[in-house]
Every structure is written in C-alpha cells, then in structure tokens.
Scaffold this motif. Structure first.
Motif, short mmCIF file in Angstrom:
data_model
loop_
_atom_site.label_atom_id
_atom_site.label_comp_id
_atom_site.label_asym_id
_atom_site.label_seq_id
_atom_site.Cartn_x
_atom_site.Cartn_y
_atom_site.Cartn_z
N ARG A 12 0.82 -1.22 0.00
CA ARG A 12 0.00 0.00 0.00
C ARG A 12 0.85 1.26 0.00
O ARG A 12 0.38 2.33 -0.32
CB ARG A 12 -0.91 0.03 1.24
N TRP A 13 2.09 1.14 0.41
CA TRP A 13 2.92 2.32 0.57
C TRP A 13 3.66 2.64 -0.72
O TRP A 13 4.09 1.73 -1.44
CB TRP A 13 3.92 2.10 1.70
N LYS A 28 9.95 1.50 0.76
CA LYS A 28 8.49 1.42 0.65
C LYS A 28 7.97 1.54 2.08
O LYS A 28 7.93 0.57 2.84
CB LYS A 28 8.13 0.06 0.04
N PRO A 30 5.53 4.23 5.03
CA PRO A 30 4.52 5.30 5.12
C PRO A 30 5.14 6.64 4.77
O PRO A 30 6.21 6.98 5.30
CB PRO A 30 4.10 5.26 6.59
#
Ligand code: FES
Ligand code: FES
Length: 182
Positions: A12-13, A28, A30
């Motif tokens: 997701r990051w 990868k 936040p």
C-alpha cells in the motif's frame, strides 16, 4: 545501484527514491515516516541519532540537497529525489574525515549522542567557509546541543580540523609548486 530496503515493505505504501551518501536507495514506507527513522530503521544507518525528536537539539542533523536539516522533522516523502548525506558519508575510502579525526584527538566527543549532528553541522560550515573563525564556528553549531562536553572541546575540535586542513593545503601547494619549478 538501487537497494531495496524491504524490512517494512508494504504494497500500500509508495516507493520513495533518493540518494544516500552517493548511493541510490528506495524504500516502501509510510510517506509521513520521519526521515530519521527511515535512515535508522529501514536503511540501518544508525549513525544519525535522536535526541529531542522535536527539532531542538540537532542530534539528527543530516544534509539534504546541501542544506543542514533536522531529520526528525522531515517526512520521508519530502526527501523524494533528494541527495542526502549522513555521518556515514563523511569518511572516504575508510579514512576518517578531518573533522572526525579532530573530534577524536581533541575530546570533541564524549557520550556521542550529539556527535554525528555536530559533525554534520561542522561539515556544512566547512562546505560554505573553509576558514571559519571561532565566532563563525560557534554560530554554525548554535543549533546543536551537547550535554557532556561544555561545547568548548567541540569548538576546538572544529578549529583544529580547520587548521589541519589549512596545513594540508599548504603542504599540497608546496608540493605542486615544487613540481612547477622543476
Ligand atoms: S532529534 Fe531532531 S532536533 Fe533533536
Ligand atoms: S558528547 Fe554527549 S551530548 Fe555531546
């Protein structure tokens, strides 16, 4: 060469790319993760230290695109595409930077928490001014706090590095002059 720090990879990051000490890196993580934590946790560059975590002490100082910054205040997404230098980037080919030598020889480091930040602030100063006087050294390090040394030995260490570099330049000049006169 790109190095993927996969320890905290998550699909997701976003992938964030930058150069650290001349090496292309990607993480990868936040996007709001602090650059300080990315350096230490994801890239295992633990030379950069956390003191206050609030932008007050300078322990986490790194150079970002030639500017001295507090890495505890920088979300990693702001470093996308940047050139970052950490304390690990000061030594060259296994040889300590003159500032590091001087801190060793002149008692500029005690517990060591402030030392990487002091070194980066001093390196930034020398990048801009190769022959700073003591007031300029004090001013350049004013954003970096030390609980151990009382600062004097740190200032003296930087001044010693400046003197050593000046002497080195003089030696080099003399050698070059000798070659020219042959
Ligand atoms: S830890 Fe970043 S300024 Fe103190
Ligand atoms: S050497 Fe300990 S905080 Fe500076």
């Amino acid at each position: 060469m790109s190095t993927n720090a996969g320890a905290t990879s998550n699909k997701r990051w976003p992938t964030i790319r930058f150069n650290v000490n001349g090496e292309a890196r990607r993480v990868k993580v936040p996007p709001m993760k602090r650059l300080l934590d990315v350096l230490r946790e994801d890239l295992h560059l633990t030379g950069t230290k956390e003191g206050c975590g609030e932008g007050e002490c300078g322990s986490c100082s790194v150079r970002l695109n030639g500017e001295l910054v507090n890495s505890c205040l920088i979300p990693v997404m702001q470093a996308e595409g940047a050139d970052i230098q950490t304390v690990e980037g000061l030594a060259l080919d296994g040889k300590l930077h003159p500032l590091q030598e001087a801190f060793l020889c002149h008692g500029g480091a005690q517990c060591g928490i402030c030392t990487p930040g002091m070194l980066m602030a001093a390196a930034q100063l020398l990048e801009l001014n190769q022959h700073p006087a003591m007031p300029e050294i004090r001013e350049a390090l004013a954003g970096n706090l030390c609980r151990c040394t009382g600062f004097i030995r740190i200032f003296e260490s930087v001044a010693a590095a400046v003197d050593a570099e000046s002497a080195g330049s003089a030696t080099k000049l003399t050698t070059e002059q000798m070659h020219h006169t042959r």
